[in-house]
Design a protein around this motif. Structure first.
Motif, short mmCIF file in Angstrom:
data_model
loop_
_atom_site.label_atom_id
_atom_site.label_comp_id
_atom_site.label_asym_id
_atom_site.label_seq_id
_atom_site.Cartn_x
_atom_site.Cartn_y
_atom_site.Cartn_z
N ASP A 1 36.80 45.32 33.23
CA ASP A 1 37.44 46.12 34.27
C ASP A 1 36.36 47.01 34.89
OD1 ASP A 1 38.80 47.97 35.82
OD2 ASP A 1 40.33 48.39 34.32
N ARG B 1 36.98 46.61 40.93
CA ARG B 1 38.26 46.66 40.22
C ARG B 1 38.36 45.73 39.01
NH1 ARG B 1 42.61 48.44 44.80
NH2 ARG B 1 41.14 49.72 45.98
N THR B 2 39.48 45.02 38.87
CA THR B 2 39.73 44.21 37.66
C THR B 2 39.60 42.72 37.94
OG1 THR B 2 42.10 44.11 38.09
CG2 THR B 2 41.32 45.94 36.75
N THR C 1 36.78 48.97 37.59
CA THR C 1 37.39 49.97 38.46
C THR C 1 36.54 51.23 38.53
OG1 THR C 1 39.58 49.10 37.93
CG2 THR C 1 39.49 51.29 38.91
N GLU C 2 35.99 51.64 37.39
CA GLU C 2 35.14 52.84 37.33
C GLU C 2 33.66 52.50 37.55
OE1 GLU C 2 36.49 55.88 37.05
OE2 GLU C 2 38.46 54.92 37.01
N SER D 1 35.09 47.17 46.47
CA SER D 1 35.60 47.82 45.27
C SER D 1 35.81 46.75 44.20
CB SER D 1 36.92 48.53 45.58
OG SER D 1 37.47 49.11 44.42
#
Length: 159
Positions: free
Chosen positions: A130, A113-114, A132-133, A111
């Motif tokens: 970022d 993420r940031t 995250t998405e 994942s």
């Protein structure tokens, strides 16, 4: 000891040098115990700044845990010299960005993420990214154009 490389693939728009920034960057992984096959139910993270002693006085690792099913102690060490940026020249292709020394576990998912940074491809304008998405976009004032990172996917390979 198994070395596993994390490969990233993304479409970069007018940016380059996408990288995990700093020793406090958290690598979020799902791990699978190689003894019993149990997969972590939650994301676990590791970073270069944190290390824990490995049972039996075998040194330190960036992540140490005991499998909840078989109770075996497993560890993961981030290979510091293996951290590399994802460049515009890698656009749309898998590229290894970090390697892990895994003992008793194997990563199954990542994942992002940031904590990422990137630079404008023609301007070197710094951006905090970022993921995250798994998509990110912004505007480069110097170049007067849109910038972005899209369609981030990952895979693991044995090295």
């Amino acid at each position: 000891m198994v070395r596993i490389g994390l490969q990233l693939k993304a479409n970069l728009e007018n940016v380059t040098n996408l990288k995990a920034e700093g020793e406090d960057f958290r690598w979020y992984l799902m791990l699978k115990c190689m003894n019993c096959g149990e997969v972590t139910k939650q994301w676990v993270y590791m970073c270069l700044m944190e290390s824990q002693p490995v049972k039996g006085g075998r040194g330190y690792a960036h992540f140490v845990s005991k499998c909840k099913l078989c109770h075996r102690e497993n560890s993961v060490d981030i290979m510091k010299d293996s951290i590399h940026p994802y460049l515009a020249s890698h656009n749309g292709k898998f590229h290894t960005i970090v390697s892990f020394d895994c003992r008793g576990v194997e990563p199954t998912d990542f994942s992002p993420r940031t904590g990422w940074t990137a630079e404008g491809e023609n301007t070197s304008t710094p951006f905090e990214v970022d993921l995250t998405e798994k998509d990110w976009s912004d505007y480069d004032e110097k170049a007067q154009n849109a910038v972005g990172v899209y369609g981030v996917t990952s895979q693991f390979i044995k090295l």
